[in-house]
Design a protein around this motif. Structure first.
Motif, mmCIF file in Angstrom:
data_model
loop_
_atom_site.group_PDB
_atom_site.id
_atom_site.type_symbol
_atom_site.label_atom_id
_atom_site.label_comp_id
_atom_site.label_asym_id
_atom_site.label_seq_id
_atom_site.Cartn_x
_atom_site.Cartn_y
_atom_site.Cartn_z
ATOM 1 N N GLU A 142 -1.310 12.329 -8.879
ATOM 2 C CA GLU A 142 -2.368 13.312 -8.622
ATOM 3 C C GLU A 142 -1.855 14.689 -8.217
ATOM 4 O O GLU A 142 -2.537 15.688 -8.419
ATOM 5 C CB GLU A 142 -3.317 12.785 -7.529
ATOM 6 N N PHE B 285 -7.942 11.565 -5.495
ATOM 7 C CA PHE B 285 -7.331 11.050 -4.280
ATOM 8 C C PHE B 285 -8.142 9.947 -3.619
ATOM 9 O O PHE B 285 -7.887 9.587 -2.478
ATOM 10 C CB PHE B 285 -7.089 12.196 -3.296
ATOM 11 N N ILE C 247 0.311 4.168 -2.566
ATOM 12 C CA ILE C 247 -0.022 5.534 -2.135
ATOM 13 C C ILE C 247 0.932 6.519 -2.791
ATOM 14 O O ILE C 247 0.509 7.534 -3.362
ATOM 15 C CB ILE C 247 0.048 5.663 -0.590
ATOM 16 N N LEU D 295 -6.353 3.680 0.636
ATOM 17 C CA LEU D 295 -5.125 3.025 1.102
ATOM 18 C C LEU D 295 -4.750 3.512 2.495
ATOM 19 O O LEU D 295 -4.271 2.738 3.330
ATOM 20 C CB LEU D 295 -3.992 3.301 0.118
ATOM 21 N N GLU E 130 0.077 6.858 -6.450
ATOM 22 C CA GLU E 130 -1.132 7.663 -6.675
ATOM 23 C C GLU E 130 -0.842 9.147 -6.447
ATOM 24 O O GLU E 130 -1.287 9.999 -7.206
ATOM 25 C CB GLU E 130 -2.256 7.220 -5.712
ATOM 26 N N ALA F 193 0.829 -1.208 0.000
ATOM 27 C CA ALA F 193 0.000 0.000 0.000
ATOM 28 C C ALA F 193 0.863 1.257 0.000
ATOM 29 O O ALA F 193 0.527 2.240 -0.655
ATOM 30 C CB ALA F 193 -0.939 0.002 1.196
ATOM 31 N N ASN G 37 -8.170 6.758 -4.188
ATOM 32 C CA ASN G 37 -7.355 5.584 -3.866
ATOM 33 C C ASN G 37 -6.427 5.863 -2.700
ATOM 34 O O ASN G 37 -6.179 4.997 -1.863
ATOM 35 C CB ASN G 37 -6.555 5.142 -5.084
ATOM 36 N N VAL G 38 -5.904 7.098 -2.657
ATOM 37 C CA VAL G 38 -5.054 7.455 -1.524
ATOM 38 C C VAL G 38 -5.850 7.350 -0.236
ATOM 39 O O VAL G 38 -5.374 6.807 0.771
ATOM 40 C CB VAL G 38 -4.496 8.886 -1.705
#
Lengths: 335, 296
Positions: A136, B267, A129, B273, A132, A125, B269-270
């Protein structure tokens, strides 16, 4: 695996042979052109990354599926500080490393209390993270576009002008990384790590502060990963989230398992071989990741010790692992 | 600040996606209970289900029910192959836990890349099962697909419950989950059960994938978010507890929907997680711990 680790004193040729091979590969790189230089440069970078990973997985017997997070921190740290803010590469390199180490420390505190599947998923994870966020957080990382125009490696006025100079620097840095890892492995600290890999309760009974040593190994692995990320950014001049994606995890594990997890030179040998592979499989570029994954699965099934296990075929016969009917889930890696 | 309508709307969407997570989470539990293995490639079954169905609809112009009936067994077959070719050999050799996890992860990457080569890299979608809609209740729109998800989800859970309580194979699987050695001694073919659990779990993932594709386009790499979300759902529910996984999935879906409203879609998925990490750190045996503690 622990029993196979030979210190440099008992067989000097064994310790020097890999250095000679690495220098030979580098010399080969210097005499050849363009693409080969790039491949060998990548091998050195991945070698550094895998040497760090080896600390946490090979010596300490833990698992992290998210080391790409720290490579991303290093890579983006260098890209942003050097590319956008015109920092000195060395300063950016060190600051990124410190930052990655700090993050590893803070994240590791709660994460490393987990075990088994939970540890695996939590570290996985972490990588996701970071991935991602790197997509983003457009303002900082320019999302999918990535950051380009990162200057080459250099110190103050000296800049490594061409790829070959860069290759020499990368190889020397990699050898430095390996040397540090050997020194650490053979120290009191390294012996404690191997004790933890052997048996945590036993290590604790010997007075080893298991949590602290695990955390230290995790931070060291993150420092190596960050260094590799920074070097990648300098070497290629461009980074994007994909560079540090899940494919990187699989690729680095393929290297680690091919070369032999828990050995000093395994990660380096694995990195060189895995990156040379597409060279011999020209035309299979499309299939590259498929081949890596299949190779990794085959290695995990048939030769979990990798190439390092080959040596034992000629040496004294090692004790065969006793298969247990109840399956593995409960044992740690690299016993 | 988002208004109430927007908020309720996102909750509705969250429940829909959450049910999908729940189904994936149950898939995790089925394999984990039978074998003690967490299959990190679980999400890839979702992707494969949606993708296979889409290809059958687009390239072969099959009607949806037929495409569904071909796609689900196809993915179940992939699950079987994965068990036979990857997990079984490692299991027999007594490979360490992390090596097995890594192998399932590598399988996921491999299937994703093969999908790129055989289909393409683009996201795909197909139309909702029932055209028209959405159903309007005041200012809140409920897409018809949501009813399909709820209906099929309930049907799947019901069928699973019947399978686990009423059939011999289901009971044998439960016996394996309680004590594998004892189950083997009682003459239960533990190996066959492992095979069954992979096929079942893959089929579950495929159904989830087919249900969700009309609402969220599926690309080769869509599996990982679903896999991770399903894993989170399973953990929230206390690993190995199917009902808990479903509840955990809905909770997570709603949480994500709220995160989308507050933080923007990027965000989500952030947020999921991060929720995973917090659940792992704070409630390692699930939010509904005590029902069936199985943390380790």
């Amino acid at each position: 695996m622990i029993s196979r680790v030979s210190t440099s004193t008992d067989r000097p040729w064994r310790a020097l042979l890999p250095v000679a091979v690495v220098l030979g590969v580098m010399a080969f790189g210097l005499t050849s052109s363009g693409y080969v230089v790039t491949v060998i440069g990548f091998a050195a970078i991945y070698g550094i990354f895998c040497t760090g990973l080896n600390f946490f997985m090979g010596y300490t017997g833990q698992a992290s599926f998210g080391q790409n997070a720290f490579a991303a921190l290093g890579g983006y740290g260098t890209a942003i500080l050097c590319g956008n803010h015109y920092w000195d590469p060395l300063a950016a390199f060190l600051v990124s490393m410190v930052f990655a180490g700090l993050v590893a420390y803070l994240v590791g505190l709660p994460t490393l209390k987990l075990r088994g599947h939970y540890l695996a998923m939590a570290t996985f994870a972490l990588g996701l993270i970071t991935y991602e966020i790197s997509i983003e957080w457009n303002g900082l990382t320019q999302g999918y576009m990535g950051i380009s125009g990162i200057p080459p490696l250099g110190v103050w006025k000296f800049e490594l002008a061409n790829e070959k100079q860069m290759l020499v620097a990368l190889t020397l840095l990699m050898l430095l990384g390996v040397w540090i890892s050997v020194r650490l492995r053979d120290s009191r600290f390294g012996r404690a790590l191997r004790a933890i890999a052997g048996s945590e309760p036993a290590a604790r009974a010997l007075g080893i502060d298991v949590a602290r040593y695990k955390l230290a190994a995790f931070v060291i692995a993150a420092l190596y990963a960050s260094a590799a990320g920074s070097l990648f950014a300098h070497f290629v001049g461009f980074i994007s989230p994909e560079v540090f994606g899940a494919a990187m995890v699989i690729q680095s594990f393929t290297m680690l398992f091919l070369g032999g997890i828990g050995t000093t030179w395994g990660p380096i040998v694995g990195a060189i071989m895995v990156l040379m592979l597409p060279e011999f499989l020209r035309g299979l570029k499309e299939l590259q990741d498929v081949v890596y994954s299949m190779a990794l699965i085959a290695l995990l099934i048939f030769a979990p010790k990798g190439l390092a296990g080959l040596g034992s075929l000629f040496a004294r016969r090692p004790k065969a692992p006793v298969p247990t009917p109840s399956g593995a889930p409960a044992r740690a890696i690299a016993k | 600040m988002p208004d109430a309508v927007q908020f309720i709307q996102s909750l509705v969407n969250g429940v829909g996606v959450g049910l999908i997570y729940g189904l994936v989470g149950i898939g995790f539990c089925v394999i984990y209970n039978a074998s003690g293995i967490v299959n990190f490639a679980q999400g890839v079954f979702v992707m494969l289900g949606g993708m296979a169905c889409e290809v059958l609809l687009r390239k072969f112009h099959l009607p949806l029910p037929i495409a569904f009936l071909i796609a689900v067994p196809f993915v179940a077959l992939v699950g079987l192959l994965m068990e036979v070719l990857v997990v079984r050999p490692m299991w027999n050799r007594g490979s360490p836990l992390f090596a097995i996890i890594l192998a399932t992860l590598a399988t996921q990457i491999m299937i994703e890349r093969i999908t790129i080569l055989t289909v393409d890299e683009q996201p795909h979608t197909f139309q909702e099962f029932t055209l028209g809609g959405p159903l309007k209740i005041g200012a809140i729109a409920i897409p018809y697909q949501l009813f399909w998800i709820v209906g099929c989800g309930a049907l799947m859970v019901g069928l699973l419950w019947l399978f686990f309580t009423r059939t011999r194979a289901g009971r044998a699987l439960r016996a394996c989950s309680q004590n594998r050695e004892a189950a083997a001694l009682l003459g239960i073919p533990v190996g066959a059960m492992l095979l069954l659990s992979f096929a079942l779990s893959a089929a579950l993932g495929a159904v989830a994938g087919i249900l969700v594709t009309p609402m969220q386009a599926i690309a080769f790499n869509s599996g990982t978010p679903f896999g991770v979300s399903g894993f989170i759902a399973a953990i929230i529910g206390g690993f190995g507890n199917a009902a808990g996984a479903l509840a955990g999935g809905i909770l997570l879906g709603v949480l994500q929907a709220v995160a989308i409203v507050l933080l923007g879609a990027g965000f989500k998925n952030v947020a999921a997680l991060t929720a995973l990490l917090f659940v792992l750190f704070l409630f390692p045996s699930g939010l509904f711990a005590g029902l069936k503690p199985k943390a380790h």
